[in-house]
Write a protein that holds these residues in place. Structure first.
Motif, PDB file in Angstrom:
ATOM      1  N   ASN A  41      25.038 -22.248 -10.112  1.00  0.00           N
ATOM      2  CA  ASN A  41      25.799 -22.003  -8.883  1.00  0.00           C
ATOM      3  C   ASN A  41      26.659 -23.229  -8.578  1.00  0.00           C
ATOM      4  O   ASN A  41      26.189 -24.368  -8.683  1.00  0.00           O
ATOM      5  CB  ASN A  41      24.862 -21.751  -7.691  1.00  0.00           C
ATOM      6  N   GLY A  42      27.900 -22.975  -8.236  1.00  0.00           N
ATOM      7  CA  GLY A  42      28.791 -24.074  -7.867  1.00  0.00           C
ATOM      8  C   GLY A  42      29.411 -24.793  -9.056  1.00  0.00           C
ATOM      9  O   GLY A  42      30.086 -25.811  -8.899  1.00  0.00           O
ATOM     10  N   LYS A  45      32.951 -21.666 -11.866  1.00  0.00           N
ATOM     11  CA  LYS A  45      33.329 -20.479 -12.647  1.00  0.00           C
ATOM     12  C   LYS A  45      34.331 -19.591 -11.893  1.00  0.00           C
ATOM     13  O   LYS A  45      35.373 -19.221 -12.433  1.00  0.00           O
ATOM     14  CB  LYS A  45      32.070 -19.666 -13.007  1.00  0.00           C
ATOM     15  N   THR A  46      33.986 -19.250 -10.657  1.00  0.00           N
ATOM     16  CA  THR A  46      34.877 -18.380  -9.879  1.00  0.00           C
ATOM     17  C   THR A  46      36.199 -19.078  -9.598  1.00  0.00           C
ATOM     18  O   THR A  46      37.267 -18.458  -9.666  1.00  0.00           O
ATOM     19  CB  THR A  46      34.190 -17.950  -8.566  1.00  0.00           C
ATOM     20  N   THR A  47      36.133 -20.373  -9.333  1.00  0.00           N
ATOM     21  CA  THR A  47      37.376 -21.132  -9.103  1.00  0.00           C
ATOM     22  C   THR A  47      38.258 -21.063 -10.348  1.00  0.00           C
ATOM     23  O   THR A  47      39.470 -20.846 -10.248  1.00  0.00           O
ATOM     24  CB  THR A  47      37.047 -22.602  -8.745  1.00  0.00           C
ATOM     25  N   HIS A 213      25.324 -13.838 -14.147  1.00  0.00           N
ATOM     26  CA  HIS A 213      24.079 -14.607 -14.087  1.00  0.00           C
ATOM     27  C   HIS A 213      22.962 -13.916 -14.873  1.00  0.00           C
ATOM     28  O   HIS A 213      21.935 -14.518 -15.154  1.00  0.00           O
ATOM     29  CB  HIS A 213      23.643 -14.830 -12.634  1.00  0.00           C
TER      30      HIS A 213
HETATM   31  N1  LIG Z   1      38.028 -22.187  -1.153  1.00  0.00           N
HETATM   32  C1  LIG Z   1      37.154 -23.200  -1.262  1.00  0.00           C
HETATM   33  N2  LIG Z   1      37.166 -24.214  -0.381  1.00  0.00           N
HETATM   34  C2  LIG Z   1      36.309 -25.246  -0.507  1.00  0.00           C
HETATM   35  N3  LIG Z   1      35.395 -25.361  -1.486  1.00  0.00           N
HETATM   36  C3  LIG Z   1      35.341 -24.373  -2.387  1.00  0.00           C
HETATM   37  C4  LIG Z   1      36.217 -23.244  -2.326  1.00  0.00           C
HETATM   38  N4  LIG Z   1      35.934 -22.426  -3.363  1.00  0.00           N
HETATM   39  C5  LIG Z   1      34.923 -23.012  -4.042  1.00  0.00           C
HETATM   40  N5  LIG Z   1      34.579 -24.180  -3.465  1.00  0.00           N
HETATM   41  C6  LIG Z   1      33.550 -25.116  -3.957  1.00  0.00           C
HETATM   42  O1  LIG Z   1      33.830 -25.367  -5.315  1.00  0.00           O
HETATM   43  C7  LIG Z   1      32.642 -25.426  -6.092  1.00  0.00           C
HETATM   44  C8  LIG Z   1      32.691 -24.397  -7.192  1.00  0.00           C
HETATM   45  O2  LIG Z   1      32.576 -23.115  -6.604  1.00  0.00           O
HETATM   46  P1  LIG Z   1      32.687 -21.766  -7.460  1.00  0.00           P
HETATM   47  O3  LIG Z   1      32.694 -20.650  -6.505  1.00  0.00           O
HETATM   48  O4  LIG Z   1      33.821 -21.883  -8.396  1.00  0.00           O
HETATM   49  O5  LIG Z   1      31.311 -21.831  -8.277  1.00  0.00           O
HETATM   50  P2  LIG Z   1      30.647 -20.724  -9.230  1.00  0.00           P
HETATM   51  O6  LIG Z   1      30.419 -21.386 -10.541  1.00  0.00           O
HETATM   52  O7  LIG Z   1      31.441 -19.491  -9.208  1.00  0.00           O
HETATM   53  O8  LIG Z   1      29.230 -20.515  -8.528  1.00  0.00           O
HETATM   54  P3  LIG Z   1      28.362 -19.167  -8.349  1.00  0.00           P
HETATM   55  O9  LIG Z   1      27.626 -18.986  -9.645  1.00  0.00           O
HETATM   56  O10 LIG Z   1      27.423 -19.521  -7.245  1.00  0.00           O
HETATM   57  O11 LIG Z   1      29.259 -18.047  -8.008  1.00  0.00           O
HETATM   58  C9  LIG Z   1      31.498 -25.222  -5.109  1.00  0.00           C
HETATM   59  O12 LIG Z   1      30.997 -26.479  -4.740  1.00  0.00           O
HETATM   60  C10 LIG Z   1      32.163 -24.534  -3.938  1.00  0.00           C
HETATM   61  O13 LIG Z   1      31.504 -24.821  -2.732  1.00  0.00           O
END
Ligand SMILES: Nc1ncnc2c1ncn2[C@@H]1O[C@H](COP(=O)(O)OP(=O)(O)OP(=O)(O)O)[C@@H](O)[C@H]1O
Ligand SMILES: [Mg+2]
Length: 260
Positions: A41-42, A45-47, A213
Motif C-alpha cells: 500500500n502506498g 502504483k495507482t499514481t 493485491h
Molecule cells: N492526490 C494525492 N495527493 C497527495 N498524496 C497522494 C495523492 N495520491 C497519492 N498520494 C500519496 O502517494 C503515495 C502513493 O499512493 P498510491 O495511491 O499511488 O499507492 P498505491 O501503490 O496505489 O497503494 P494501494 O495499494 O494502497 O492502492 C501514498 O503515500 C499516497 O498517500
C-alpha cells in the motif's frame, strides 16, 4: 525502445507536497502481454497509472507510447490513442441498461460531435446502428446476454466489473490499465473476469497492465510481474521468481506466506 514495447516509462517522478509518490521510476510493458504491478500500500502504483493514463502530469521523466512522449497529455487524448483505464460505472449511468452503457462509450465517431449531429442526422443513425451491433457483440463475448436490458445499477458487483471491461472493448484499445478490478468480486465471477481478460488478450490482442493485491490472480494472469516499493521498481520477473526471492518477499510483503 524495441518494437515489442508498447509503453516505456523513463525516470518518471511525481511529488505530492514533498512526498515522492513516484520516484525516478522506469519500467516498460511488452506489447501483447498481461503485465502485473504489485507492491505494498502506498507504493505508488495507482499514481503511476494516473500518470500513464493522463490523470496526472509527471514532474519529470518521459512516457513513450508509439514513438511519442505522451507525458502530460490529457486523458481524452490518450483515450483516442487507445490507452484506457476502467472506471466504476458512474452513478448517472446506473439508470441505463447494460447495453446502453456500452453504446454511450465515446468512440471518436462523428456522432459525438454536436455540429455533425445537428447537420447530418442520417449519418448518426447509421453509426448508432453500428455501435449497437458492436455493443451486442461485446455483451455476447462477456456472456452478459441475460442481463443485457437490465439497468446497470441492478447488476451484481462482478457483472458491473465485466461491464466496465466491456466498455474498453467499444473502442480500439491497445493498452488497458486495470487498477484492482477484482476487488470485492466473488470467486466465480473472478474466474469469468480473468477468463475474459485472457480472451481479450489472446483473441483480440489487447495488452493489459494490471494492479492487483490478489497474488493468486496475479500469478495466474500475469507475466511478467513488476514489483514497486516507495515509488520505484524493485524487481521484475514471473510470479514464481518473485515468490522465490525471499529478500523481496520479506522486505516488502512482510512474510513469505502472504505472497505464496
Ligand atoms: N492526490 C494525492 N495527493 C497527495 N498524496 C497522494 C495523492 N495520491 C497519492 N498520494 C500519496 O502517494 C503515495 C502513493 O499512493 P498510491 O495511491 O499511488 O499507492 P498505491 O501503490 O496505489 O497503494 P494501494 O495499494 O494502497 O492502492 C501514498 O503515500 C499516497 O498517500
Ligand atoms: Mg492503488
Amino acid at each position: 525502445m524495441s518494437n515489442d514495447t508498447i509503453i516505456d516509462v523513463k525516470s518518471v517522478s511525481k511529488e505530492f507536497g514533498g512526498l515522492r509518490a513516484v520516484s525516478d521510476c522506469s519500467l516498460s510493458v511488452k506489447r501483447g502481454s498481461i503485465t502485473g504491478l504489485i507492491g505494498p500500500n502506498g507504493a505508488g502504483k495507482t499514481t503511476l497509472f494516473n500518470l500513464v493514463a493522463g490523470a496526472l502530469v509527471p514532474d519529470s521523466g518521459e512516457i513513450i507510447f508509439g514513438g511519442e512522449d505522451i507525458a502530460g497529455l490529457r486523458p481524452h487524448a490518450l483515450f483516442a490513442k487507445g490507452i484506457l483505464r476502467t472506471f466504476q460505472i458512474a452513478h448517472e449511468f446506473s439508470h441505463m441498461t447494460a447495453l446502453e452503457n456500452l453504446m454511450v462509450v465515446p468512440s471518436g465517431q462523428p456522432g459525438e460531435n454536436l455540429a455533425t449531429n445537428w447537420f447530418r442526422p442520417g449519418a448518426v443513425a447509421g453509426i448508432e446502428h453500428d455501435v449497437r451491433i458492436k455493443a451486442l457483440d461485446v455483451i455476447e463475448f462477456l456472456k452478459l446476454g441475460h442481463v443485457r436490458d437490465e439497468l446497470a445499477g441492478n447488476l451484481s458487483g462482478g457483472q458491473k466489473k465485466l461491464l466496465e471491461l466491456g466498455r474498453t472493448m467499444m473502442v480500439d484499445a491497445s493498452l488497458v490499465l486495470l487498477d484492482e478490478v477484482a476487488a470485492g468480486v466473488n470467486r466465480t465471477l473472478l474466474k469469468d473476469l480473468a477468463a475474459n481478460i485472457v480472451r481479450m488478450n489472446k483473441e483480440l490482442g489487447y495488452t493489459f497492465f494490471v494492479i492487483e493485491h490478489d497474488m493468486d490472480l496475479i500469478g495466474e494472469l500475469c507475466d511478467p510481474v513488476i514489483v514497486m516499493a516507495e515509488g520505484a521498481v524493485i524487481a521484475e520477473g514471473t510470479m514464481d521468481e518473485i515468490r522465490a526471492n525471499p529478500a523481496i518477499v520479506e522486505a516488502y510483503f512482510g512474510t513469505p506466506v502472504e505472497v505464496g
